[in-house]
Design a protein around this motif. Structure first.
Motif, short mmCIF file in Angstrom:
data_model
loop_
_atom_site.label_atom_id
_atom_site.label_comp_id
_atom_site.label_asym_id
_atom_site.label_seq_id
_atom_site.Cartn_x
_atom_site.Cartn_y
_atom_site.Cartn_z
N ILE A 207 0.81 -1.26 -0.07
CA ILE A 207 0.04 -0.05 -0.07
C ILE A 207 0.95 1.40 0.09
N ALA A 208 1.73 1.35 0.91
CA ALA A 208 2.86 2.52 1.03
C ALA A 208 3.61 2.51 -0.31
N LEU A 209 4.03 1.50 -0.85
CA LEU A 209 4.91 1.76 -2.06
C LEU A 209 3.98 2.29 -3.29
N ALA A 210 2.91 1.59 -3.50
CA ALA A 210 1.81 2.17 -4.53
C ALA A 210 1.55 3.71 -4.15
N LEU A 211 1.48 4.16 -2.94
CA LEU A 211 1.19 5.50 -2.80
C LEU A 211 2.31 6.36 -3.20
N ARG A 212 3.59 5.81 -2.85
CA ARG A 212 4.65 6.77 -3.26
C ARG A 212 4.99 6.87 -4.59
N ALA A 213 4.44 5.88 -5.35
CA ALA A 213 4.67 6.09 -6.86
C ALA A 213 3.60 6.74 -7.42
N GLY A 214 2.68 7.41 -6.73
CA GLY A 214 1.45 8.05 -7.19
C GLY A 214 0.19 7.25 -7.74
N ALA A 215 -0.06 6.12 -6.98
CA ALA A 215 -1.03 5.39 -7.34
C ALA A 215 -2.22 5.72 -6.40
N SER A 216 -3.34 5.37 -6.88
CA SER A 216 -4.54 5.80 -5.87
C SER A 216 -4.90 4.53 -5.12
N LEU A 217 -5.45 4.63 -4.02
CA LEU A 217 -5.98 3.71 -3.20
C LEU A 217 -7.73 3.87 -3.12
N VAL A 218 -8.33 2.99 -3.11
CA VAL A 218 -10.11 3.07 -2.88
C VAL A 218 -10.37 2.24 -1.68
N ASP A 219 -11.35 2.59 -1.04
CA ASP A 219 -12.32 1.88 -0.05
C ASP A 219 -11.18 1.43 1.20
N MET A 220 -10.40 2.06 1.47
CA MET A 220 -9.52 1.71 2.45
C MET A 220 -10.32 1.78 3.87
N GLU A 221 -11.33 2.36 4.01
CA GLU A 221 -12.24 2.27 5.23
C GLU A 221 -12.76 0.76 5.61
N PHE A 222 -12.78 -0.04 4.73
CA PHE A 222 -13.34 -1.20 4.75
C PHE A 222 -12.46 -2.28 5.06
N VAL A 223 -12.19 -2.20 6.36
CA VAL A 223 -11.30 -3.23 7.06
C VAL A 223 -12.00 -4.25 7.97
N GLN A 224 -11.97 -5.44 7.34
CA GLN A 224 -12.75 -6.43 7.92
C GLN A 224 -12.14 -7.20 9.23
N PHE A 225 -13.02 -7.27 10.32
CA PHE A 225 -12.36 -7.92 11.60
C PHE A 225 -13.09 -9.36 11.64
N HIS A 226 -12.37 -10.53 11.72
CA HIS A 226 -12.82 -11.87 11.71
C HIS A 226 -13.46 -11.97 13.21
N PRO A 227 -14.83 -12.50 13.03
CA PRO A 227 -15.53 -12.56 14.53
C PRO A 227 -14.90 -13.35 15.57
N THR A 228 -14.12 -14.32 15.09
CA THR A 228 -13.78 -15.49 16.07
C THR A 228 -12.31 -15.74 15.91
N ALA A 229 -11.45 -14.84 16.44
CA ALA A 229 -10.16 -15.15 16.66
C ALA A 229 -10.09 -15.80 17.99
#
Length: 505
Positions: A207-229
């Motif tokens: 993610i960090a490498l892509a941003l440094r190169a000028g790439a776009s990210l999308v939907d970074m707010e959608f972080v999934q939590f597994h219910p049962t660790a």
């Protein structure tokens, strides 16, 4: 081992299912260097590979995927996922993958959360990821792919903006490899949180490498939590996963007083989509002041548990709990990034020469919440799609001056993880996200800090709730936010939301 070349056709960064699939698909036509820093999350995947074939219609699989994704999936890419999936699975078996079978020789399929019917193919009971990784790695080792171990710490970028290679740290040495294309297959951002089901090498470098190169990210707010660790008593690091296939066999979730948590909350109860179950558990823990809930599998036949879940049995035994006769303590933990580097359906980013595949990429197949066991499938399907694209049309070599884009180091990694876990977990609100942004201002600009800021700015921008992004101050989905949040670096190299758009690819 053949020496790694200074110049090659394609560099693939990451040796999980997506990276191995990409390298294998390119091996016959391109010179490939595959770089691994650990094996990512693939060997830890328990559930399986979802595949609709026979009397199971791929369109039903597509429907389940889009329902779980809360209306945010790209329907074209979902269709590619479900229709090409069975073929990729068959090819994997041809490469030697040993999946569990029934007495008649057919593949054994089980049920997981969000699926309308049993379509999860598994191996070793609950060791599917390890078997998929073994089979792909063995297949790649039979080819001419150059393999090396190291952390990719930078990209090479030409004056025209094309990515033309990588910098790899191998011990005390940094190796420079020029290439006509670089494919990021680095996995998600698990180690940006205190507790995750991912290993420590999954930290968002791609993610960090892509941003440094000028790439776009999308939907970074959608972080999934597994219910049962598995709740081991540890509050940080990699936690053992308890696959939801245990619930698929009949286990149920209970609160500290023994009451069922999911009864009446969703038509599929304990097999509701992951975001629904994770929120229910978080709310129950908050209500009861507890740090875990219970998973009760005592009604499941012991022989089924022994055969299907040897990994889970062993994890429970290590903390002194018998899955066969006792309820086991579980709690949600960070599990999967549903967004990532913006790509088209063949893995190309908006930076020439740079591609992304697997969890690091945002193809739109997961939408706002990933359907169970679609992650290994995504790596198989889109790894092959990237390989096909680069077989047919490899970017021309970009000559001229090249600059080095380095990741840098994080000064306060534990503080970053603490901030992100406190303010950008399952439950979020504007005040907490603003506090997170303020606190992250003082932690520097390393890759982990960049990832954390990307999640926070995206979550702050999205003022509604859907999928695995839930804000207590905006608890409902709002059609005004039927748009994708795009993140790029500003002039100070900090992630910011530049625009929103309706089409993902």
């Amino acid at each position: 081992m053949t020496p790694v070349p200074d110049v090659t056709d394609v560099v693939v960064v990451g040796s999980g299912v997506a990276g191995l699939s990409t390298a294998l698909g390119l091996a016959a036509t391109r010179d490939v260097v595959l770089i691994g820093a650990g094996d990512g999350s693939t060997p830890w995947a328990q559930g399986g590979v979802s595949a609709a074939y026979g009397d199971d219609d791929p369109l039903d699989h597509a429907h389940d995927t889009q329902v779980a994704g809360a209306g945010f999936c790209d329907p074209r890419n979902v269709r590619a996922l479900v229709e090409e999936g069975p073929q990729r699975l068959a090819e994997l078996i041809a490469h030697g993958a040993r999946f569990d079978r029934n007495g008649d020789g057919s593949l054994s399929r089980t049920l997981e959360g969000g699926h309308s019917r049993p379509r999860i193919v598994h191996a070793g009971g609950d060791a599917t990821g390890a078997e998929v990784h073994r089979a792909l790695l063995t297949a790649v080792q039979r080819t001419s792919v150059h393999m090396m171990t190291g952390r990719t710490v930078g990209l090479l970028q030409s004056e025209s903006g094309s990515v033309v290679g990588v910098l790899v740290e191998t011990g005390a040495e940094v190796v420079r490899i020029e290439a006509r294309a670089v494919v990021l297959a680095t996995g998600g951002i698990g180690n940006a949180y205190l507790a995750s089901t991912n290993p420590s090498t999954v930290r968002g470098d791609g993610i960090a490498l892509a941003l440094r190169a000028g790439a776009s990210l999308v939907d970074m707010e959608f972080v999934q939590f597994h219910p049962t660790a598995l709740h081991t008593g540890e509050t940080a690091g990699q936690l053992p996963l308890v696959t939801e296939a245990v619930r698929g066999e009949g286990a149920v979730l209970r609160d500290v007083d023994g009451r069922r948590i999911m009864a009446g909350r969703h038509p599929r109860a304990d097999l509701a989509p992951r975001d629904v179950v994770a929120r229910a558990i978080e709310a129950t823990m908050r209500r009861d002041g507890s740090d875990h809930v219970w998973l009760d599998a005592t009604a499941v036949a012991p022989d089924v548990l022994r055969k299907r879940f040897p990994t889970v049995l062993a994890s429970c035994a290590r903390i002194g709990v018998d899955l066969l006769s006792e309820q086991i303590p579980v709690a949600p933990a960070e599990h999967f990034l549903c967004g990532g580097v913006r790509t088209d359906r063949n893995g190309a980013t908006d930076v020439p020469g740079l591609y992304a595949v697997g969890e690091v990429a945002a193809t739109g197949v997961h939408g706002a919440n990933r359907l169970a066991s679609n992650s290994l499938l995504e790596g198989l399907v889109f790894g092959r799609r990237v390989a096909t694209a680069l077989t047919l049309d490899l970017p021309a070599k970009d000559l001229g001056h090249v600059r080095e884009l380095m990741l840098g180091d994080d000064r306060q990694p534990e503080r970053i993880r603490t901030i992100l876990s406190k303010y950008a977990g399952i439950r979020r609100d504007g005040a907490g996200l603003n506090a997170a942004a303020d606190e992250l201002d003082s932690v520097g600009t390393g890759p982990l800090a960049t990832v954390a800021r990307a999640v926070v700015v995206a979550a702050t921008a999205r003022q509604d709730s859907r999928g695995c992004h839930w804000r207590s101050d905006y608890p409902q989905a709002d059609e005004r936010w039927d748009r994708h949040t795009v993140v790029r670096l500003d002039q100070d190299d900090r992630p910011t939301t530049r625009q929103v758009q309706t089409d993902l690819v």
